[in-house]
Scaffold this active site. Sequence first.
Site, PDB file in Angstrom:
ATOM      1  N   ASP A   1       0.826  -1.169  -0.113  1.00  0.00           N
ATOM      2  CA  ASP A   1      -0.114   0.140   0.168  1.00  0.00           C
ATOM      3  C   ASP A   1       0.984   1.020  -0.048  1.00  0.00           C
ATOM      4  O   ASP A   1       1.658   1.296   0.822  1.00  0.00           O
ATOM      5  CB  ASP A   1      -0.784   0.031   1.253  1.00  0.00           C
ATOM      6  CG  ASP A   1      -2.006  -1.178   1.322  1.00  0.00           C
ATOM      7  OD1 ASP A   1      -1.809  -2.013   0.372  1.00  0.00           O
ATOM      8  OD2 ASP A   1      -2.816  -0.957   2.254  1.00  0.00           O
TER       9      ASP A   1
ATOM     10  N   HIS B   1       4.845  -7.294   0.116  1.00  0.00           N
ATOM     11  CA  HIS B   1       4.491  -8.321  -0.487  1.00  0.00           C
ATOM     12  C   HIS B   1       5.408  -8.687  -1.809  1.00  0.00           C
ATOM     13  O   HIS B   1       5.836  -7.653  -2.589  1.00  0.00           O
ATOM     14  CB  HIS B   1       3.111  -8.566  -0.739  1.00  0.00           C
ATOM     15  CG  HIS B   1       2.336  -8.534   0.539  1.00  0.00           C
ATOM     16  ND1 HIS B   1       1.686  -9.477   1.151  1.00  0.00           N
ATOM     17  CD2 HIS B   1       2.149  -7.492   1.300  1.00  0.00           C
ATOM     18  CE1 HIS B   1       1.130  -9.077   2.199  1.00  0.00           C
ATOM     19  NE2 HIS B   1       1.271  -7.721   2.401  1.00  0.00           N
TER      20      HIS B   1
ATOM     21  N   SER C   1       8.582   4.508   4.956  1.00  0.00           N
ATOM     22  CA  SER C   1       9.553   3.758   4.246  1.00  0.00           C
ATOM     23  C   SER C   1       9.468   3.470   2.811  1.00  0.00           C
ATOM     24  O   SER C   1       8.425   4.003   2.269  1.00  0.00           O
ATOM     25  CB  SER C   1       9.881   2.288   5.015  1.00  0.00           C
ATOM     26  OG  SER C   1       9.717   2.526   6.374  1.00  0.00           O
TER      27      SER C   1
END
Length: 403
Positions: free
Chosen positions: A203, A262, A353
């Site tokens: 996301d 992911h 990040s």
Amino acid sequence: MSTIDQETAASKPVEPVRPEHLPEGSRNPGAVASMLSALVEHSRVEKDVRNSIHAPWHALPHLPRVAALVPGLEKLAAAHHVGNYVALRGSDQRFFESMPLATRLGMHLLFWGGYQEKLLHEKSVESVLKELSVREGHIYDSPDSAKSIPSFVSTYSIATDELAEPDLSKYATFNEFFYRKLKPGARPVADAQDPTGVCSAADCRLTVYPTVDLAKQFWIKGNNFSVPTLLGVAPDSEEARAFEGSSVAIFRLAPADYHRFHSPIDATIGEVKDIDGEYYTVNPQAVNEPGFDVFTANRRSVLYLTHAASGRQVAFVAVGAMLVGSIRWTGGAQLGTRVRRGDELGYFAYGGSTIVALFPRGTITFDADLVKNSAVPIETFVKVGWSIGRTNAQAMVEGQGQP
């Protein structure tokens, strides 16, 4: 970041984060370092995150408790927005992300203080940012930090109904909530049965470039950015040659985002290489600033994935940032394991990040809307599993990955 609609954002000019715009008494880098330290320390006792490091810049004139820690800045906040626009995918709309106060101060230290400027107690900018990042990580690992979770959810409008554990009282620390898990199926993978698909790793706010040179032209302005420096390898190494002219996807995670990352591809897990570094902000205004090598200076961890469709290696680089606690691998630590698109690789503890993914030249064609936005340049908001591109047919033939 806290968001502002386009109409509200247009009501004031966007301040380009220049130290000379600060109140006269706050232009000394040492004074700014003291302010940032006070905000971090205040987060130890303050229940409402808006009264410490997460104070939204646009709200500062209405936050007297935090304004007292950063005297004079509320006047600048009343006259200017600080932040950046992000495109909403599938529409012509944009929203404005108001920069957290702590990020603004950290950026000021970089732009005004310089890398080696001596600040608090003769410490450099690097050592101050690292010390404060480690301190914030410890604060948010303490059981007392759980008291700040509800205000964090409210500040960033986090959807709790998609969480694996929606009961906020069940999280033992703030950091435990920060790297929260989602319910199974909350982030479905687009076209999961299509072997050519490539999906978003996080996301995030995404930029993509068909080549490294284009990434440097439009987005990454650090003087020393290159594939070898990003990967921490010699310019004449096998890795450097393999990724020469590679395609680049930059996934920037804001504080509000779900912070697990992911796999963007079907792949086999390879080696992980950790690279020590600094704790600079990864905000676009720092990445876009000439002379600041954020991605190649910051602490990072490189995972090599062998792409099932093409047989080529993809470099998946997790980049730490200011106030980040750590980079932690989960599925990405299982050497030799096969993963599917959307499988979890790891997570970031507290902080905003970034993931930088390098695809060897000719491996991928990014989705056209993402390429168009990135050339503006503007980031596009995407979520885990959303399509970002397709594997090229020739790469699949060469990898014997034809369906």
